[in-house]
Enzyme design. Structure first.
Site, mmCIF file in Angstrom:
data_model
loop_
_atom_site.group_PDB
_atom_site.id
_atom_site.type_symbol
_atom_site.label_atom_id
_atom_site.label_comp_id
_atom_site.label_asym_id
_atom_site.label_seq_id
_atom_site.Cartn_x
_atom_site.Cartn_y
_atom_site.Cartn_z
ATOM 1 N N ASP A 22 0.859 -1.191 0.000
ATOM 2 C CA ASP A 22 0.000 0.000 0.000
ATOM 3 C C ASP A 22 0.893 1.237 0.000
ATOM 4 O O ASP A 22 1.697 1.427 0.915
ATOM 5 C CB ASP A 22 -0.876 -0.049 1.270
ATOM 6 C CG ASP A 22 -1.676 1.230 1.462
ATOM 7 O OD1 ASP A 22 -1.872 1.963 0.468
ATOM 8 O OD2 ASP A 22 -2.122 1.468 2.610
ATOM 9 N N ASN A 24 -0.573 4.506 -0.820
ATOM 10 C CA ASN A 24 -1.324 5.741 -0.534
ATOM 11 C C ASN A 24 -2.065 5.672 0.813
ATOM 12 O O ASN A 24 -3.020 6.409 1.043
ATOM 13 C CB ASN A 24 -2.298 6.075 -1.671
ATOM 14 C CG ASN A 24 -3.419 5.057 -1.770
ATOM 15 O OD1 ASN A 24 -3.322 3.971 -1.182
ATOM 16 N ND2 ASN A 24 -4.475 5.385 -2.481
ATOM 17 N N ASP A 26 -4.199 3.738 2.368
ATOM 18 C CA ASP A 26 -5.628 3.466 2.599
ATOM 19 C C ASP A 26 -5.868 2.024 3.046
ATOM 20 O O ASP A 26 -7.004 1.563 3.097
ATOM 21 C CB ASP A 26 -6.455 3.785 1.335
ATOM 22 C CG ASP A 26 -6.061 2.898 0.158
ATOM 23 O OD1 ASP A 26 -5.075 2.125 0.284
ATOM 24 O OD2 ASP A 26 -6.721 2.981 -0.885
ATOM 25 N N ASP A 30 -1.603 -1.109 -3.954
ATOM 26 C CA ASP A 30 -1.857 -0.330 -5.167
ATOM 27 C C ASP A 30 -0.681 -0.438 -6.140
ATOM 28 O O ASP A 30 0.350 -1.034 -5.816
ATOM 29 C CB ASP A 30 -2.166 1.134 -4.813
ATOM 30 C CG ASP A 30 -1.208 1.664 -3.759
ATOM 31 O OD1 ASP A 30 0.002 1.450 -3.932
ATOM 32 O OD2 ASP A 30 -1.669 2.259 -2.747
ATOM 33 N N ASP A 99 -4.209 -10.081 -16.013
ATOM 34 C CA ASP A 99 -5.192 -11.147 -15.941
ATOM 35 C C ASP A 99 -6.262 -10.834 -16.975
ATOM 36 O O ASP A 99 -6.747 -9.699 -17.035
ATOM 37 C CB ASP A 99 -5.814 -11.153 -14.538
ATOM 38 C CG ASP A 99 -5.981 -12.548 -13.998
ATOM 39 O OD1 ASP A 99 -6.704 -13.314 -14.641
ATOM 40 O OD2 ASP A 99 -5.406 -12.849 -12.949
ATOM 41 N N ASP A 201 -8.215 -16.164 -17.554
ATOM 42 C CA ASP A 201 -9.095 -16.652 -16.490
ATOM 43 C C ASP A 201 -10.240 -17.529 -17.022
ATOM 44 O O ASP A 201 -10.875 -17.170 -18.026
ATOM 45 C CB ASP A 201 -9.697 -15.419 -15.799
ATOM 46 C CG ASP A 201 -10.513 -15.773 -14.578
ATOM 47 O OD1 ASP A 201 -9.917 -16.139 -13.562
ATOM 48 O OD2 ASP A 201 -11.757 -15.676 -14.647
ATOM 49 N N GLU A 259 -5.967 -20.588 -17.437
ATOM 50 C CA GLU A 259 -6.459 -21.229 -16.221
ATOM 51 C C GLU A 259 -7.510 -22.213 -16.706
ATOM 52 O O GLU A 259 -8.664 -21.869 -16.904
ATOM 53 C CB GLU A 259 -7.093 -20.184 -15.292
ATOM 54 C CG GLU A 259 -7.352 -20.732 -13.907
ATOM 55 C CD GLU A 259 -8.681 -20.306 -13.345
ATOM 56 O OE1 GLU A 259 -9.492 -19.682 -14.055
ATOM 57 O OE2 GLU A 259 -8.928 -20.607 -12.176
ATOM 58 N N HIS A 331 -3.643 -17.096 -5.741
ATOM 59 C CA HIS A 331 -4.639 -16.397 -4.921
ATOM 60 C C HIS A 331 -5.903 -17.222 -4.668
ATOM 61 O O HIS A 331 -6.798 -16.767 -3.967
ATOM 62 C CB HIS A 331 -5.005 -15.087 -5.612
ATOM 63 C CG HIS A 331 -5.694 -15.351 -6.922
ATOM 64 N ND1 HIS A 331 -5.048 -15.920 -7.999
ATOM 65 C CD2 HIS A 331 -6.979 -15.194 -7.300
ATOM 66 C CE1 HIS A 331 -5.902 -16.088 -8.979
ATOM 67 N NE2 HIS A 331 -7.093 -15.648 -8.597
ATOM 68 N N ASP A 332 -5.999 -18.397 -5.297
ATOM 69 C CA ASP A 332 -7.169 -19.261 -5.071
ATOM 70 C C ASP A 332 -6.841 -20.442 -4.165
ATOM 71 O O ASP A 332 -7.728 -21.242 -3.846
ATOM 72 C CB ASP A 332 -7.672 -19.837 -6.406
ATOM 73 C CG ASP A 332 -8.301 -18.784 -7.297
ATOM 74 O OD1 ASP A 332 -8.797 -17.769 -6.775
ATOM 75 O OD2 ASP A 332 -8.288 -18.982 -8.527
HETATM 76 C C1 NOJ Z 1 -10.471 -17.930 -11.424
HETATM 77 C C2 NOJ Z 1 -9.817 -16.897 -10.557
HETATM 78 O O1 NOJ Z 1 -8.507 -17.312 -10.283
HETATM 79 C C3 NOJ Z 1 -10.655 -16.748 -9.337
HETATM 80 O O2 NOJ Z 1 -10.031 -15.976 -8.355
HETATM 81 C C4 NOJ Z 1 -11.981 -16.165 -9.745
HETATM 82 O O3 NOJ Z 1 -12.827 -16.136 -8.618
HETATM 83 C C5 NOJ Z 1 -12.646 -16.978 -10.840
HETATM 84 N N1 NOJ Z 1 -11.744 -17.429 -11.864
HETATM 85 C C6 NOJ Z 1 -13.717 -16.175 -11.523
HETATM 86 O O4 NOJ Z 1 -13.148 -15.180 -12.318
#
Ligand code: NOJ
Length: 562
Positions: A22, A24, A26, A30, A99, A201, A259, A331-332
Site C-alpha cells: 500500500d 497511498n 488506505d 496499489d 489477468d 481466467d 487457467e 490467490h485461489d
Molecule cells: C479464477 C480466478 O482465479 C478466481 O479468483 C476467480 O474467482 C474466478 N476465476 C472467476 O473469475
C-alpha cells in the site's frame, strides 16, 4: 514452435495487488506500491510479473468482476500508474502479464446495465438470458461458488441470467460476434501498451451447451449439479480461442497461460505446437485434496504416492505436448506449507523442500507473493473477517450438507482463498510494513513478526535466500541453467512411499532431485555418477557406498557434472 518462446527461461511472480504494498495509506495495496517494490523483485531474480486484476471493479470477487476493461480501479491508482509500472518494470528487466477475465463481467459493466435496463438493447445478447421453467431457473446447475448458476432478473417475470461464478459476474455470450469483436479490440489495446501477455481466467467455460432446459442428477445435498461438468471445454470453443490467438496474441508474441483444467486428450489442441495458448496450469496436484463436486468443506486425505503420481503424469504429458508451468500457490489456493505438510512438521526445512520439489520440475515456475518467505495460512480470523465470496458460499453449502456452524467454519477456513490473500509481510513493523493506514483491508497474519522479508533478506539460511538460490540455477551464468530449464523430466521411482525423486537430463548433463516428504530418515541408492552437490535444504549429506540417508524433509539436488 509457434512463437518465440522467451517465457521458457522466465521465472514468474504473481502479485495480488490488493495485498502486495500500500503506497497511498488506505490499507489496500496499489500500483505505486508494486512500482516501489520492483527492486526487491529484481533482486529476487524473477523476470515476469502476473498481476491479478486491477481493472475497475466493484470487488465482489476480488477484481475478477470487471466493470470497465479500460480503467484501473481507483483503489489501485490510475492508468498513468499502470503505464509507469509497465515502463519501470521493463527497466528492471521485468515483463508484465495482466489477468484476462473474459468469461464474465461485473454486473456493473455498462453492457450488463444496458442489458437489464432495456431488454431490447443489443447488449441483451451479450449475456445469457433465458426464461425459467415451471416457475424455477432453466436448470439445476450450481455455480462454481455455490448456489444456483441462474439469477432471477429483477422486475421481469420468469427471466434469469447465467453466472458460472457469483451472481454479480454474469457470463458473456460468446456466440455474439459484436461482443467478441469488442473483446478482441480490448485485448489488442492492452497488448499495444507493451504487456508480456496474459494469464487467461476461466477460459474453458466460454462455450455453453445449446439446450439449457435439462435437469441433471444432483451431486450434493443442495439438489444442484456442478456447472463445471457442462460448460467446460465444449465442442466449438477452440474456434473462438484460435481467433484470439491469431488476431491478438500471435501478433505481439505474447505469452498466454490459461487457467484451464484441460483433459489429457485435448491438451494438444490447447498447448501443442498449433495450440491456442503458450501453456496451461495443471490442477491435478494443487487440487489433490478436493472432492469431485468441489465441496472444499470436505477435503479428502491423500498420500505422497498419489501426489507423486499426479506430478509425474503431468510432467510427462506436458513436456511431450508442449511446455508446462509449475506452481505451489496462487490467490485461489491456501498456502502450500499449510496444504502439503502436516502441522507438526511445518518449518523452514519443509518450506525449502516444497520449493525444491516444484522449482526443479520441467516448465516455467510461478511464485506467488509471500511464498518465497514461507507465508502460512491465517488461523486467527472470525467468520466476519473473511472477504472472499467463495468462503461464504462454501460455508453455506457446508451448513446445507448438515455440518454445525463450528464444523462448517473449521472445515471451510482451511481452504479459504483469503489464506493466501492476507497482506504481504515485509517487516516486523506495524501492519508488516504493508501499510501505514489505521486498518488493512484484510487482517495481517499475526506471524508477520517472525515471518517477513526484512528478517530473511540478509540471512543466507532463510527461505527467501533459498528461493533466490533456486532461481539463480536458471540464470544464464549458472552452470546448471540449461539443464534446469530445458532438461527432460525423467521419473526415478524408489520403492519408498514418501520419496519423490526425478532427474532432469540434457544430453550428457543430468541433475538428480531427491525429496523426502516425511518426518523419518530414508535410505536411497544413488547412482555414482551423481557426485556433485548442487543444493540442499539441510547440511549437505554424503553418499557412502552408493547410499544416501535422506533426513526428515530433506531435499537434495545432485549433478553428474560440475
Ligand atoms: C479464477 C480466478 O482465479 C478466481 O479468483 C476467480 O474467482 C474466478 N476465476 C472467476 O473469475
Amino acid at each position: 514452435m509457434k512463437h518465440e518462446a522467451w517465457w521458457k527461461k522466465s521465472v514468474i511472480y504473481q502479485i495480488y495487488p490488493k495485498s502486495f504494498q500500500d503506497d497511498n495509506h488506505d490499507g489496500i495495496g496499489d500500483l505505486k506500491g508494486v512500482i516501489n517494490r520492483l527492486p526487491y523483485l529484481e533482486k529476487l531474480g524473477i523476470t515476469v510479473i502476473w498481476l491479478s486484476p486491477c481493472y475497475q471493479s466493484p470487488m465482489d470477487d476480488g477484481g475478477y468482476d470487471i466493470s470497465d476493461y479500460y480503467e484501473i480501479d481507483s483503489i489501485f491508482g490510475s492508468m498513468a500508474d499502470m503505464d509507469e509500472l509497465i515502463a519501470t518494470a521493463k527497466k528492471h528487466g521485468i515483463k508484465l502479464l495482466m489477468d484476462l477475465v473474459i468469461n464474465h463481467t461485473s454486473d456493473e459493466h455498462k453492457w450488463f446495465k444496458e442489458a437489464l435496463a432495456d431488454p431490447k438493447s443489443k447488449y441483451r445478447d451479450y449475456y445469457i438470458f433465458r426464461e425459467g421453467k415451471d416457475g424455477k431457473a432453466p436448470n439445476n446447475w450450481r455455480s462454481y461458488f455455490g448456489g444456483s448458476a441462474w439469477e432471477k432478473v429483477p422486475n421481469e417475470e420468469n427471466m434469469y441470467f447465467l453466472h458460472a461464478f457469483s451472481k454479480r459476474q454474469p457470463d458473456l455470450n460468446w456466440e455474439n460476434t459484436d461482443m467478441r469483436e469488442a473483446i478482441i479490440d480490448m485485448i489488442n489495446w492492452w497488448l499495444e501498451k507493451g504487456l508480456g501477455g496474459f494469464r487467461v481466467d476461466a477460459i474453458l467455460n466460454l462455450k455453453k451447451p445449446t439446450n439449457f432446459y435439462k435437469s441433471y442428477p444432483a451431486d450434493a445435498e443442495d439438489g444442484l449439479s456442478s456447472i463445471s461438468k457442462y460448460i467446460a471445454n465444449q465442442p466449438g470453443i477452440l474456434d473462438w480461442l484460435h481467433e484470439l490467438d491469431d488476431r491478438c496474441f500471435k501478433k505481439y508474441n505474447a505469452f498466454t497461460v490459461s487457467e484451464a483444467d484441460v483433459p489429457d486428450r485435448d491438451l494438444i489442441d490447447y498447448v501443442g505446437p498449433n495450440g491456442v495458448f503458450s501453456t496451461t496450469f495443471d490442477f491435478s496436484y494443487s487440487d489433490i485434496a478436493l472432492p469431485s463436486n468441489g465441496a472444499w468443506y470436505m477435503l479428502r486425505d491423500w498420500t505422497v504416492v498419489e501426489l507423486r503420481e499426479r506430478i509425474f503424469n503431468h510432467q510427462l504429458k506436458a513436456q511431450k505436448i508442449g511446455w508446462g508451468v509449475q506452481y505451489l500457490e496462487n490467490h485461489d489456493q491456501p498456502r502450500s506449507i499449510s496444504k502439503y505438510i502436516p502441522e507438526a512438521d511445518r518449518n523452514d526445512t519443509s518450506k525449502k523442500l516444497l520449493a525444491t520439489l516444484f522449482m526443479m520440475l520441467h516448465g516455467t515456475p510461478f511464485i506467488y507473493q509471500g511464498q518465497e518467505i514461507g507465508m502460512e495460512n491465517i488461523t486467527t480470523l472470525n467468520l466476519d473477517d473473511y472477504d472472499d465470496i467463495a468462503t461464504y458460499e462454501m460455508y453455506d453449502r457446508a451448513l446445507i450438507a448438515g455440518l454445525s456452524k463450528k464444523e462448517a467454519f473449521d472445515a471451510v477456513v482451511k481452504r479459504s482463498r483469503d489464506n493466501s490473500r492476507t497482506p504481504m509481510q515485509w517487516s516486523s513493523e506495524p501492519h508488516a510494513g504493508f501499510s501505514t493506514a489505521h486498518q488493512t483491508w484484510l487482517k495481517i497474519n499475526p506471524n508477520y513478526t517472525t515471518i517477513n522479508v526484512a528478517s530473511q533478506e540478509h540471512d543466507t539460511s532463510s527461505v527467501l535466500s533459498y528461493y533466490k538460490k533456486l532461481i539463480d540455477l536458471r540464470k544464464a551464468a549458472n552452470p546448471y541453467s540449461e539443464v534446469t530449464i530445458f532438461g527432460e523430466f525423467v521419473p526415478v521411482v524408489y520403492n519408498q512411499e514418501n520419496i519423490i525423486a526425478y532427474q532432469r537430463v540434457l544430453n550428457d548433463q543430468a541433475l538428480l532431485i531427491l525429496i523426502n516428504l516425511s518426518n523419518e530418515s530414508v535410505v536411497v541408492d544413488v547412482d555414482k555418477t551423481f557426485k556433485y552437490h548442487v543444493l540442499d535444504n539441510l547440511a549437505p549429506s554424503k553418499i557412502e557406498d552408493g547410499e544416501l540417508v535422506l533426513k526428515p524433509y530433506q531435499s537434495i539436488i545432485l549433478a553428474n557434472y560440475i
